[in-house]
Design a protein around this motif. Structure first.
Motif, PDB file in Angstrom:
ATOM      1  N   SER A   1       9.594   5.737  10.035  1.00 37.30           N
ATOM      2  CA  SER A   1       8.909   4.512   9.538  1.00 37.30           C
ATOM      3  C   SER A   1       9.913   3.864   8.474  1.00 37.30           C
ATOM      4  CB  SER A   1       7.542   4.997   9.013  1.00 37.30           C
ATOM      5  OG  SER A   1       6.745   5.572  10.108  1.00 37.30           O
ATOM      6  N   GLN A   2      10.189   4.578   7.636  1.00 39.32           N
ATOM      7  CA  GLN A   2      11.062   4.210   6.499  1.00 39.32           C
ATOM      8  C   GLN A   2      12.394   3.174   7.009  1.00 39.32           C
ATOM      9  OE1 GLN A   2      10.959   3.856   2.600  1.00 39.32           O
ATOM     10  NE2 GLN A   2      10.626   6.130   3.023  1.00 39.32           N
ATOM     11  N   LEU A   3      12.761   3.794   8.095  1.00 41.84           N
ATOM     12  CA  LEU A   3      13.915   3.050   8.785  1.00 41.84           C
ATOM     13  C   LEU A   3      13.238   1.599   9.172  1.00 41.84           C
ATOM     14  CD1 LEU A   3      16.169   5.810  10.478  1.00 41.84           C
ATOM     15  CD2 LEU A   3      16.633   4.312   8.553  1.00 41.84           C
ATOM     16  N   GLY A   4      12.202   1.792   9.908  1.00 33.42           N
ATOM     17  CA  GLY A   4      11.413   0.846  10.654  1.00 33.42           C
ATOM     18  C   GLY A   4      11.280  -0.409   9.469  1.00 33.42           C
ATOM     19  N   ILE A   5      10.661   0.100   8.355  1.00 31.57           N
ATOM     20  CA  ILE A   5      10.481  -0.936   7.206  1.00 31.57           C
ATOM     21  C   ILE A   5      11.929  -1.662   6.923  1.00 31.57           C
ATOM     22  CG2 ILE A   5       9.661  -1.228   4.825  1.00 31.57           C
ATOM     23  CD1 ILE A   5       7.523   0.777   5.407  1.00 31.57           C
ATOM     24  N   ALA A   6      13.012  -1.113   6.647  1.00 32.67           N
ATOM     25  CA  ALA A   6      14.320  -1.440   6.213  1.00 32.67           C
ATOM     26  C   ALA A   6      14.695  -2.508   7.346  1.00 32.67           C
ATOM     27  CB  ALA A   6      14.905  -0.098   5.926  1.00 32.67           C
ATOM     28  N   PHE A   7      14.866  -1.825   8.369  1.00 36.76           N
ATOM     29  CA  PHE A   7      15.313  -2.752   9.547  1.00 36.76           C
ATOM     30  C   PHE A   7      14.338  -4.069   9.531  1.00 36.76           C
ATOM     31  CE2 PHE A   7      18.058   0.786  10.771  1.00 36.76           C
ATOM     32  CZ  PHE A   7      19.085   0.281  11.497  1.00 36.76           C
ATOM     33  N   GLY A   8      13.311  -3.891   9.696  1.00 33.34           N
ATOM     34  CA  GLY A   8      12.364  -5.167   9.664  1.00 33.34           C
ATOM     35  C   GLY A   8      12.609  -5.970   8.727  1.00 33.34           C
ATOM     36  N   LEU A   9      12.573  -5.549   7.414  1.00 33.54           N
ATOM     37  CA  LEU A   9      12.963  -6.481   6.281  1.00 33.54           C
ATOM     38  C   LEU A   9      14.236  -7.311   6.511  1.00 33.54           C
ATOM     39  CD1 LEU A   9      11.458  -4.303   3.424  1.00 33.54           C
ATOM     40  CD2 LEU A   9      10.461  -6.605   4.097  1.00 33.54           C
TER      41      LEU A   9
ATOM     42  N   ALA B   1       7.484   0.199  15.651  1.00 29.52           N
ATOM     43  CA  ALA B   1       8.072   0.937  16.456  1.00 29.52           C
ATOM     44  C   ALA B   1       8.777   2.351  15.881  1.00 29.52           C
ATOM     45  CB  ALA B   1       9.599   0.391  16.909  1.00 29.52           C
ATOM     46  N   GLY B   2       9.187   2.150  14.511  1.00 28.87           N
ATOM     47  CA  GLY B   2       9.345   3.582  13.692  1.00 28.87           C
ATOM     48  C   GLY B   2       8.486   4.585  13.713  1.00 28.87           C
ATOM     49  N   TRP B   3       7.089   4.070  13.508  1.00 25.06           N
ATOM     50  CA  TRP B   3       5.901   4.978  13.281  1.00 25.06           C
ATOM     51  C   TRP B   3       5.563   5.321  14.793  1.00 25.06           C
ATOM     52  CZ3 TRP B   3       0.907   3.895  15.500  1.00 25.06           C
ATOM     53  CH2 TRP B   3      -0.205   4.864  14.992  1.00 25.06           C
TER      54      TRP B   3
ATOM     55  N   GLN C   1      15.901   2.023  -1.328  1.00 21.12           N
ATOM     56  CA  GLN C   1      16.112   3.324  -2.428  1.00 21.12           C
ATOM     57  C   GLN C   1      14.775   4.388  -1.928  1.00 21.12           C
ATOM     58  OE1 GLN C   1      14.628   0.846  -5.714  1.00 21.12           O
ATOM     59  NE2 GLN C   1      16.816   0.470  -6.300  1.00 21.12           N
ATOM     60  N   VAL C   2      14.275   4.139  -0.828  1.00 20.46           N
ATOM     61  CA  VAL C   2      13.346   5.205   0.019  1.00 20.46           C
ATOM     62  C   VAL C   2      12.104   5.158  -0.842  1.00 20.46           C
ATOM     63  CG1 VAL C   2      13.299   7.333   1.264  1.00 20.46           C
ATOM     64  CG2 VAL C   2      15.469   6.366   0.616  1.00 20.46           C
ATOM     65  N   LYS C   3      11.519   4.136  -1.231  1.00 21.42           N
ATOM     66  CA  LYS C   3      10.356   4.069  -2.200  1.00 21.42           C
ATOM     67  C   LYS C   3       8.944   3.946  -1.350  1.00 21.42           C
ATOM     68  CE  LYS C   3      12.531   3.867  -6.382  1.00 21.42           C
ATOM     69  NZ  LYS C   3      12.221   4.790  -7.267  1.00 21.42           N
ATOM     70  N   TYR C   4       9.087   3.978  -0.063  1.00 24.16           N
ATOM     71  CA  TYR C   4       7.842   3.759   0.595  1.00 24.16           C
ATOM     72  C   TYR C   4       7.306   5.250   1.107  1.00 24.16           C
ATOM     73  CZ  TYR C   4       8.796  -1.184   0.921  1.00 24.16           C
ATOM     74  OH  TYR C   4       9.055  -2.378   0.484  1.00 24.16           O
ATOM     75  N   ASP C   5       6.190   5.417   0.930  1.00 29.90           N
ATOM     76  CA  ASP C   5       5.569   6.736   1.299  1.00 29.90           C
ATOM     77  C   ASP C   5       5.214   7.079   2.538  1.00 29.90           C
ATOM     78  OD1 ASP C   5       4.409   9.257   0.812  1.00 29.90           O
ATOM     79  OD2 ASP C   5       2.537   8.511   0.238  1.00 29.90           O
ATOM     80  N   VAL C   6       6.250   7.150   3.566  1.00 33.81           N
ATOM     81  CA  VAL C   6       6.202   6.993   4.911  1.00 33.81           C
ATOM     82  C   VAL C   6       7.271   8.063   5.374  1.00 33.81           C
ATOM     83  CG1 VAL C   6       5.062   4.804   5.288  1.00 33.81           C
ATOM     84  CG2 VAL C   6       7.656   4.980   5.088  1.00 33.81           C
ATOM     85  N   SER C   7       7.215   8.233   6.657  1.00 34.35           N
ATOM     86  CA  SER C   7       8.191   9.358   7.293  1.00 34.35           C
ATOM     87  C   SER C   7       9.528   8.567   7.568  1.00 34.35           C
ATOM     88  CB  SER C   7       7.965   9.635   8.854  1.00 34.35           C
ATOM     89  OG  SER C   7       8.001   8.548   9.594  1.00 34.35           O
ATOM     90  N   ARG C   8      10.583   9.364   7.623  1.00 35.96           N
ATOM     91  CA  ARG C   8      11.904   8.683   7.726  1.00 35.96           C
ATOM     92  C   ARG C   8      12.048   7.706   8.822  1.00 35.96           C
ATOM     93  NH1 ARG C   8      16.448   7.285   5.104  1.00 35.96           N
ATOM     94  NH2 ARG C   8      18.305   7.652   6.622  1.00 35.96           N
TER      95      ARG C   8
ATOM     96  N   ASP D   1       0.904  -1.061   0.009  1.00 38.66           N
ATOM     97  CA  ASP D   1      -0.021   0.037   0.073  1.00 38.66           C
ATOM     98  C   ASP D   1       0.886   1.242   0.039  1.00 38.66           C
ATOM     99  OD1 ASP D   1      -1.885   1.775   0.264  1.00 38.66           O
ATOM    100  OD2 ASP D   1      -2.497   1.495   2.378  1.00 38.66           O
ATOM    101  N   TYR D   2       2.040   1.383   0.768  1.00 39.54           N
ATOM    102  CA  TYR D   2       2.742   2.385   0.946  1.00 39.54           C
ATOM    103  C   TYR D   2       3.960   2.439  -0.089  1.00 39.54           C
ATOM    104  CZ  TYR D   2       0.658   3.666   5.247  1.00 39.54           C
ATOM    105  OH  TYR D   2       0.018   4.113   6.464  1.00 39.54           O
ATOM    106  N   LEU D   3       4.051   1.195  -0.850  1.00 43.50           N
ATOM    107  CA  LEU D   3       5.271   1.305  -1.893  1.00 43.50           C
ATOM    108  C   LEU D   3       4.925   2.110  -3.173  1.00 43.50           C
ATOM    109  CD1 LEU D   3       7.890  -0.284  -2.711  1.00 43.50           C
ATOM    110  CD2 LEU D   3       6.531  -1.913  -3.439  1.00 43.50           C
ATOM    111  N   ARG D   4       5.876   2.982  -3.364  1.00 43.58           N
ATOM    112  CA  ARG D   4       5.843   3.554  -4.554  1.00 43.58           C
ATOM    113  C   ARG D   4       6.776   2.855  -5.921  1.00 43.58           C
ATOM    114  NH1 ARG D   4       7.490   8.206  -1.238  1.00 43.58           N
ATOM    115  NH2 ARG D   4       9.524   7.848  -2.034  1.00 43.58           N
ATOM    116  N   ALA D   5       5.780   1.966  -6.449  1.00 43.72           N
ATOM    117  CA  ALA D   5       6.442   0.932  -7.515  1.00 43.72           C
ATOM    118  C   ALA D   5       5.276   0.677  -8.338  1.00 43.72           C
ATOM    119  CB  ALA D   5       7.000  -0.437  -6.883  1.00 43.72           C
ATOM    120  N   SER D   6       5.726   0.238  -9.584  1.00 36.68           N
ATOM    121  CA  SER D   6       4.783  -0.194 -10.764  1.00 36.68           C
ATOM    122  C   SER D   6       3.979  -1.037 -10.302  1.00 36.68           C
ATOM    123  CB  SER D   6       5.480  -0.567 -11.901  1.00 36.68           C
ATOM    124  OG  SER D   6       6.209  -1.963 -11.892  1.00 36.68           O
TER     125      SER D   6
END
Length: 310
Positions: free
Chosen positions: A197-205, A264-266, A188-195, A115-120
């Motif tokens: 939350s972006q880190l939270g997604i990256a670390f979580g993955l 946690a990031g959110w 690549q910072v492709k998620y439409d979230v705050s910084r 949902d938050y991903l900016r991709a094709s």
């Protein structure tokens, strides 16, 4: 007229984290009638988000896979009181029940990430279909083997059991490939979230992949425990060994970092008392603590030390 995939733009609908945040705030405030009105509005928001993904060509397959997982979970819950067969020291239906809950949570997380991903649309459909096929294959193997009264992982007692175990050893790493794609998008910072939350997604993955690697360690040694027999005494429900080391603890922490760290990031991003420039640093500190905990339980498992003795 050519047939086209139906797509709704998520920006026109409530975002999942915002919905959960408003709901939590309403519960915390205890605002009586105002809180009740907000609750009804949030139910409409959730219904709108559900309609978005039920009809969206990019994520509908994941949503239907969640439905199947929840349906199976309900069936297992109904049958559990009548289960009389034990496998590995616990009733056979407990393992598929645990996995249906965990897999449904994972799939819901994938829907939110998409949902938050900016991709094709192509990328979203590939990830959605790939993850869904892997999860459905895995839960089918686990449930089938439980119904047969035997184990699904590390089972080479017959050619059929060995084949089932091999299938699971294939789909688990394959699922990790799709998670790796999501991680590359995060880097690549492709998620439409705050910084934060972006880190939270990256670390979580990243930690999800680390948890999957721990699963690879278990596959390599043919069992999840160290220093004791595989079917020894374990903790209730999770069955983690109480007499020896158990890699499933680190595996669990890694897999569910995919939910814990983005949340946690959110939450850190919503702390008004914390300066904006300090929020990413605060999240990195939280993530470092999580990594240390995961590394600690992994080393303890390697040394044959059970969780209850730490």
């Amino acid at each position: 007229m050519s047939k086209q995939t139906f797509v709704i733009t998520p920006k026109n609908y409530p975002r999942p984290l915002e919905v959960l945040g408003e709901y939590a705030a309403a519960l915390a405030s205890g605002a009586g009638e105002v809180g009740s009105e907000l609750f009804h509005r949030l139910k409409e928001d959730v219904r709108s988000w559900y309609e978005l993904h039920r009809r969206n060509g990019a994520t509908n397959v994941v949503v239907w896979t969640i439905y199947l997982e929840l349906l199976l979970m309900l069936v297992l819950l109904v049958l559990l009181p009548f289960d009389t067969v034990q496998v590995g020291g616990r009733y056979r239906l407990i393992k598929p029940l645990n996995f249906t809950m965990s897999m449904a949570m994972y799939l819901a997380t994938v829907v939110i990430l998409l949902d938050y991903l900016r991709a094709s649309m192509w990328w979203k459909k590939v990830i959605g279909w790939g993850v869904s096929i892997c999860i459905l294959t895995g839960i089918t193997c686990i449930t089938m083997q439980a119904a047969r009264g035997t184990t699904s992982h590390f089972n080479n007692s017959t050619p059929f059991d060995s084949a089932v175990s091999s299938v699971m050893d294939i789909v688990d790493p394959l699922n990790g490939v799709f998670v790796l794609v999501l991680l590359i998008f995060a880097l690549q910072v492709k998620y439409d979230v705050s910084r934060s939350s972006q880190l939270g997604i990256a670390f979580g993955l990243f930690l999800f992949l680390a948890g999957s690697a721990v699963g690879g360690v278990m596959v390599a040694q043919g069992q999840s425990v160290v220093g004791v027999a595989p079917e020894g005494p374990g903790l209730p429900v999770v069955n983690w060994s109480t007499t020896g080391g158990d890699f499933r603890v680190a595996h669990f922490l890694g897999i569910h970092a995919l939910q814990i760290l983005p949340i946690a990031g959110w939450l850190i991003d919503r702390l008004k008392a914390l300066p904006k420039r300090a929020k990413p640093t605060a999240f990195v500190a939280v993530s470092a603590g999580y990594v240390l905990l995961m590394g600690f339980v992994f080393i303890q498992a390697m040394n044959g030390v059970p969780l209850v003795r730490m």
